[in-house]
Design a protein around this motif. Structure first.
Motif, short mmCIF file in Angstrom:
data_model
loop_
_atom_site.label_atom_id
_atom_site.label_comp_id
_atom_site.label_asym_id
_atom_site.label_seq_id
_atom_site.Cartn_x
_atom_site.Cartn_y
_atom_site.Cartn_z
N ILE A 1 -4.84 2.68 2.77
CA ILE A 1 -4.51 2.79 4.20
C ILE A 1 -3.22 2.04 4.52
O ILE A 1 -3.05 0.89 4.08
CB ILE A 1 -5.65 2.23 5.07
CG1 ILE A 1 -6.92 3.06 4.87
CG2 ILE A 1 -5.26 2.20 6.55
CD1 ILE A 1 -8.15 2.46 5.52
N ASP B 1 -3.94 -2.68 -5.55
CA ASP B 1 -3.38 -3.03 -4.24
C ASP B 1 -4.16 -4.22 -3.70
O ASP B 1 -5.39 -4.29 -3.87
CB ASP B 1 -3.51 -1.83 -3.29
CG ASP B 1 -2.77 -2.07 -1.98
OD1 ASP B 1 -1.96 -3.01 -1.90
OD2 ASP B 1 -3.02 -1.31 -1.01
N THR C 1 -4.60 -4.20 4.55
CA THR C 1 -5.43 -4.22 3.34
C THR C 1 -6.10 -5.58 3.24
O THR C 1 -5.42 -6.62 3.28
CB THR C 1 -4.55 -4.00 2.08
OG1 THR C 1 -3.77 -2.83 2.26
CG2 THR C 1 -5.41 -3.85 0.83
N SER D 1 0.83 -1.20 0.00
CA SER D 1 0.00 0.00 0.00
C SER D 1 0.87 1.25 0.00
O SER D 1 0.54 2.24 -0.66
CB SER D 1 -0.93 -0.01 1.22
OG SER D 1 -1.73 -1.17 1.19
#
Ligand SMILES: Nc1nc2c(ncn2[C@@H]2O[C@H](COP(=O)(O)OP(=O)(O)OP(=O)(O)O)[C@@H](O)[C@H]2O)c(=O)[nH]1
Ligand SMILES: [Mg+2]
Length: 443
Positions: free
Chosen positions: A251, A278, A259, A238
């Protein structure tokens, strides 16, 4: 004229609004066909009648409806066939770009005897009149739809005829061999010299292979590419996504398993529209949600054009424990390069999301992986239709190489047919229809 019989009837005069829907400074209604200038005479009033104006000129005046009401003021551009886009007489009306004006002007043109143009019909006519070959027509479509610079560059090259030329070189080599083989039938005792048989075929094979290598790049440049980031939890996926994007999209926390759902973000890389994906960190887990995310990550990697496999450079290396796509579609990345390295791998690109170190190397590697070494200045194959024809031509040339002289001719004729299909000299009507179906009206 190309060997297709048009269903469309070139004796019709066609009209369409050529500019995009909505309001704009200028709008264009385009009319093409034998009656184009007569339509212009009825619709447009200036110092001189369009039909009495020589080609390549423009007139200033008013647009009138059938009752003589002034719809707008503007320009009428006069082109006389064959010196026009379509190869026919063409009148272009530049009005103010409001839907109201354009709608009424088109209506007036239709009342004066034109019929509504079908999608791509102006370009189809250019093709039917031999102004463009099929690769150039496809380039027009790609240019109209180009979202990125790479797509634009390729479309411009295609439009210039550079692709037709590359294909033409191959055609010449094959023709040379075929001619030599045919001469052999008349003078069998002479034999076919190497320079007329093996050499041109080897050259043709080489050129076609290069062209086909460009096909993937051409399609990537046109439709874009999907790039999946996968790795263990906390590998820095991420963080790298955010660093490449230049903003906080995903995040990031120090907790492994942050994630869980996948997320996508778009950016332009090397002129190619790229979608970064992602994904959840891959590990064995009892958490149902996370486990679903892990399964998704593996599936997303399988479907991506390119996969970045991230490994934490500050920790001992450990196997990903999951199916990773074959080399060639994978770039290895060593993350957290700002921390002391726990391992080295010359194949892995070292990056740091914190300092930005290695990001430009990574971008360059992605570009090379997506576009390959397809030389930048050369025209590429940009559609699956083109690639398919090139592949068949190559297959026939390779088959001919291994056949005795008296049998090779047939394969070479087939190769020439496939090459003629590529440029549109010898194609079925449904293929042509399929190409132009994707166009917008007015082009
Ligand atoms: N020093 C340093 N720390 C980093 C770097 N990249 C990520 N981190 C840290 O590593 C931790 C995990 O980063 P993430 O980007 O969330 O990792 P992830 O691979 O997305 O992790 P999951 O979503 O849990 O799979 C965070 O504490 C980050 O701040 C880096 O380049 N340098
Ligand atoms: Mg993450």
């Amino acid at each position: 004229m190309p060997g297709v019989s048009s269903r469309t009837g070139l004796s019709d005069t066609i009209a369409a609004i050529a500019t995009a829907p909505g309001s704009a400074g200028v709008g264009i209604v385009r009319v093409s066909g034998p009656g184009a200038l007569a339509v212009a005479d009825g619709l447009f009033q200036g110092r001189r009648a369009p039909s009495r104006t020589s080609g390549g000129r423009f007139l200033f005046g008013s647009f009138l409806d059938e009752a003589g009401e002034v719809l707008d003021e503007g320009l009428c551009l006069v082109f006389r066939g064959p010196h026009s886009y379509t190869g026919e007489d063409v009148a272009e009306f530049q009005t103010h770009g409001s839907p109201a004006v354009l709608g009424r002007a088109l209506e007036a043109a239709l009342r004066l005897g034109a019929r509504p143009a079908r999608p791509g019909e102006f370009t189809l006519r250019a093709y039917l009149h031999g102004r463009l070959d099929l690769t150039q027509a496809e380039a027009v479509l790609n240019l109209v739809q180009a979202q990125t610079d790479a797509a634009r560059r390729q479309a411009t090259l295609g439009l210039s005829g550079a692709l037709r030329e590359r294909v033409g070189n191959v055609t010449r080599q094959v023709t040379r061999t075929l001619a030599a083989l045919q001469a052999l039938l008349d003078y069998p005792e002479e034999g076919v010299p190497e320079e007329d048989r093996a050499e041109p075929l080897a050259q043709a094979e080489h050129d076609l292979t290069e062209l086909l290598r460009s096909a993937h790049a051409g399609q990537v440049a046109t439709r874009g590419a999907r790039l999946a980031l996968i790795g263990r939890p906390n590998a820095g996926k991420s963080s790298l996504l955010n660093a490449l994007l230049g903003y906080e999209r995903s995040i990031v926390t120090p907790l492994p398993g942050t994630t869980r759902d996948y997320l996508e973000a778009g950016l332009e890389l090397a002129g190619v529209p790229v979608t970064l994906v992602d994904t959840a960190g891959i590990r064995e887990t009892g958490d149902q949600i996370e486990a679903a995310g892990v399964r998704q990550a593996v599936a997303l990697a399988g479907a991506a054009d390119l996969v970045l496999v991230l490994e934490d450079g500050s920790l001992p290396r450990e196997d990903l424990g999951a199916e990773v796509p074959p080399a060639g579609r994978v770039l290895k990345v060593r993350t957290k390069a700002d921390l002391p390295a726990a391992w080295h791998d010359p194949e892995a690109i070292a990056v740091s999301a914190v300092t930005g170190q290695g990001l430009s190397e990574l971008r360059a590697a992605v570009e090379a992986a997506l576009l390959g070494d397809a030389a930048r200045g050369e025209a590429w194959l940009t559609t699956e239709r083109q690639a398919d024809a090139a592949r068949r031509a190559l297959g026939h040339i390779q088959a001919a190489r291994d056949l005795p002289d008296d049998l090779a001719g047939y394969e070479l004729e087939e190769a020439l047919r496939a090459l003629a299909e590529l440029t549109g000299q010898d194609v079925q009507e449904d293929v042509v229809d399929a190409v132009f179906r994707n166009f917008c009206v007015g082009k």
